[in-house]
Design an enzyme around this catalytic site. Structure first.
Site, PDB file in Angstrom:
ATOM      1  N   GLY A 157       5.197  -7.616   7.071  1.00  0.00           N
ATOM      2  CA  GLY A 157       3.763  -7.407   7.236  1.00  0.00           C
ATOM      3  C   GLY A 157       2.993  -8.250   6.233  1.00  0.00           C
ATOM      4  N   ARG A 158       1.744  -7.865   6.036  1.00  0.00           N
ATOM      5  CA  ARG A 158       0.866  -8.689   5.182  1.00  0.00           C
ATOM      6  C   ARG A 158       1.383  -8.827   3.756  1.00  0.00           C
ATOM      7  NH1 ARG A 158      -2.603  -5.373   7.999  1.00  0.00           N
ATOM      8  NH2 ARG A 158      -4.197  -6.363   9.270  1.00  0.00           N
ATOM      9  N   ILE A 159       1.859  -7.714   3.184  1.00  0.00           N
ATOM     10  CA  ILE A 159       2.294  -7.777   1.777  1.00  0.00           C
ATOM     11  C   ILE A 159       3.557  -8.630   1.663  1.00  0.00           C
ATOM     12  CG2 ILE A 159       3.078  -6.427  -0.215  1.00  0.00           C
ATOM     13  CD1 ILE A 159       1.244  -4.128   0.829  1.00  0.00           C
ATOM     14  N   ARG A 179      11.567  -5.186  12.654  1.00  0.00           N
ATOM     15  CA  ARG A 179      12.123  -4.557  13.862  1.00  0.00           C
ATOM     16  C   ARG A 179      12.021  -5.472  15.067  1.00  0.00           C
ATOM     17  NH1 ARG A 179       9.499   1.147  14.413  1.00  0.00           N
ATOM     18  NH2 ARG A 179       7.842  -0.068  13.471  1.00  0.00           N
ATOM     19  N   THR A 232       8.251  -1.938  -3.932  1.00  0.00           N
ATOM     20  CA  THR A 232       6.838  -1.646  -4.196  1.00  0.00           C
ATOM     21  C   THR A 232       6.218  -0.950  -2.992  1.00  0.00           C
ATOM     22  OG1 THR A 232       6.259  -3.870  -3.440  1.00  0.00           O
ATOM     23  CG2 THR A 232       6.448  -3.568  -5.819  1.00  0.00           C
ATOM     24  N   ARG A 234       7.471   2.415  -0.759  1.00  0.00           N
ATOM     25  CA  ARG A 234       7.462   3.868  -0.965  1.00  0.00           C
ATOM     26  C   ARG A 234       8.844   4.305  -1.442  1.00  0.00           C
ATOM     27  NH1 ARG A 234       2.804   3.551  -0.994  1.00  0.00           N
ATOM     28  NH2 ARG A 234       1.233   4.693   0.219  1.00  0.00           N
ATOM     29  N   GLU A 263       6.893  11.460  -6.527  1.00  0.00           N
ATOM     30  CA  GLU A 263       5.960  11.054  -7.594  1.00  0.00           C
ATOM     31  C   GLU A 263       5.037  12.207  -7.957  1.00  0.00           C
ATOM     32  OE1 GLU A 263       3.858   7.525  -6.352  1.00  0.00           O
ATOM     33  OE2 GLU A 263       5.717   6.483  -5.915  1.00  0.00           O
ATOM     34  N   HIS A 281       3.644   3.207 -10.090  1.00  0.00           N
ATOM     35  CA  HIS A 281       2.905   2.984  -8.835  1.00  0.00           C
ATOM     36  C   HIS A 281       1.547   2.290  -9.082  1.00  0.00           C
ATOM     37  CE1 HIS A 281       2.517   4.570  -4.454  1.00  0.00           C
ATOM     38  NE2 HIS A 281       1.975   3.372  -4.585  1.00  0.00           N
ATOM     39  N   ILE A 282       1.635   1.071  -9.613  1.00  0.00           N
ATOM     40  CA  ILE A 282       0.406   0.325  -9.943  1.00  0.00           C
ATOM     41  C   ILE A 282       0.227  -0.907  -9.048  1.00  0.00           C
ATOM     42  CG2 ILE A 282       0.304   1.113 -12.347  1.00  0.00           C
ATOM     43  CD1 ILE A 282       1.383  -1.762 -13.089  1.00  0.00           C
ATOM     44  N   GLY A 283       0.938  -0.951  -7.927  1.00  0.00           N
ATOM     45  CA  GLY A 283       0.889  -2.149  -7.070  1.00  0.00           C
ATOM     46  C   GLY A 283      -0.509  -2.650  -6.772  1.00  0.00           C
TER      47      GLY A 283
HETATM   48  C1  GLV Z   1      -0.341   2.028  -2.084  1.00  0.00           C
HETATM   49  O1  GLV Z   1       0.744   2.386  -2.374  1.00  0.00           O
HETATM   50  C2  GLV Z   1      -0.842   1.996  -0.752  1.00  0.00           C
HETATM   51  O2  GLV Z   1      -0.180   2.455   0.194  1.00  0.00           O
HETATM   52  O3  GLV Z   1      -1.966   1.507  -0.578  1.00  0.00           O
END
Ligand code: GLV
Length: 323
Positions: A157-159, A179, A232, A234, A263, A281-283
């Protein structure tokens, strides 16, 4: 028409600008009291909720909301695994998220974890601060090279694409698995096969029943000895016990995590595992990114309240409740 919008967290008022522009009333919780019970109590009395990924918007909240005026949730996150999306669908409550505005920030943290884990950056820093550095050592803190190494992206995906772009800048060969066939260079149909070719594996799929524990003991074992795993996305996507085990045995060379199952509690086995770099969790945690996320969630909510379907809708409210 002006609506009542519950905003579950305090944030700079400018981040809620779309709500003010549309003249909606912002309902803020008393500081520190918005637990799950309060969310259930408030849900029927508002038209919309601006939520965080830490808010559990489960069937109880949604059913309470549907018994009153709740029509839409705007989640300040791209992941919506904190929301019971199928129950929301049954109840005709729309769900919006924040795609596209956190890709660069999250990709940067992915690179940070990849580099820090492979180059033993935090371990070396700890040694320096502890006064254990006795001088430049030819064989001290040896990490692994990135140039010409293979990065395997789970998801595209985008990330993942933003990570791919950055990794190419480091001279890495980039593979990806998704997939559906992306038709793009580097696509590998078989996830297990891709893992066997990886020096670094990075996870970029949403958490869902289909991806829970996707990276289990056998998939970790498929990564060549000394490989690096970065997550990064889940926490529930990687089996944390299996990961701790692979690090303890040295099968995996290093790992970098920004996300965890349960978390903010982090499994003691992970806290004790060797060669593991961990961030809380600072992405997406830059002020620009977080403000864009909040505003996009608000834009989505305002559009749904006006009877429009915004681009960031995950799940549309049906027309029976849209008027
Ligand atoms: C961060 O974890 C998000 O899902 O935006």
């Amino acid at each position: 028409m002006a609506a009542r919008v519950l905003v579950t967290a305090n944030m700079p008022r400018s981040w809620l600008e779309p709500l003010d522009r549309f003249g909606h009333a912002v309902v803020l919780p008393e500081p520190g009291v918005l637990d799950h019970r309060a969310l259930v109590a408030m849900a029927p009395r508002v038209d919309a909720i601006i939520s965080l990924l830490t808010d559990r918007i489960d069937a109880e909240v949604l059913e309470a909301g549907a018994s009153g005026t709740l029509r839409v949730i705007g989640n300040i996150a791209v992941g919506v695994d904190n929301i019971d999306v199928s129950r929301a669908s049954e109840l005709d409550i729309a769900v919006c998220n924040t795609p596209g505005v956190l890709d660069a920030a999250t990709a940067e943290v992915t690179m940070l974890l990849m580099l820090a884990a492979s180059r033993r950056a935090f371990e070396a820093e700890r040694a320096l601060r502890a006064g254990e550095w006795s001088g430049w050592g030819l064989t001290d803190f040896l990490g692994t090279d990135h140039e010409a190494a293979t990065l395997a992206l789970v998801g595209h995906g985008r990330i993942a694409r933003a990570v791919e772009l950055r990794a190419q800048g480091f001279g890495m060969r980039v593979l990806h698995h998704a997939r559906r066939d992306t038709g793009e260079r580097g696509y590998v149909a078989d996830l297990d096969q891709m893992l066997t070719e990886a020096d670094v594996v990075s996870i970029h799929v949403p958490l869902s029943p289909a991806t829970a524990n996707l990276i289990d003991a056998s998939r970790l074992a498929a990564i060549p000895r000394g490989g690096v795993l970065v997550n990064t996305a889940r926490g529930g996507i990687v089996d944390e016990d299996a990961l701790a085990d692979a690090l303890e045995r040295g099968a995996l060379g290093a790992a970098g995590l920004d996300v965890y199952l349960g978390e903010p509690n982090v499994a003691p086995r992970l806290l004790a595992a060797p060669n593991l770099v961990m961030l809380p969790h600072i992405g997406s945690a830059t002020s620009g990114t977080r403000s864009r996320m909040a505003m996009l969630a608000c834009e989505g909510v305002c559009a749904v309240l006006e009877g429009r379907s915004p681009p960031n809708i995950v799940l549309a409210e049906s027309s029976s409740r849209a008027s």
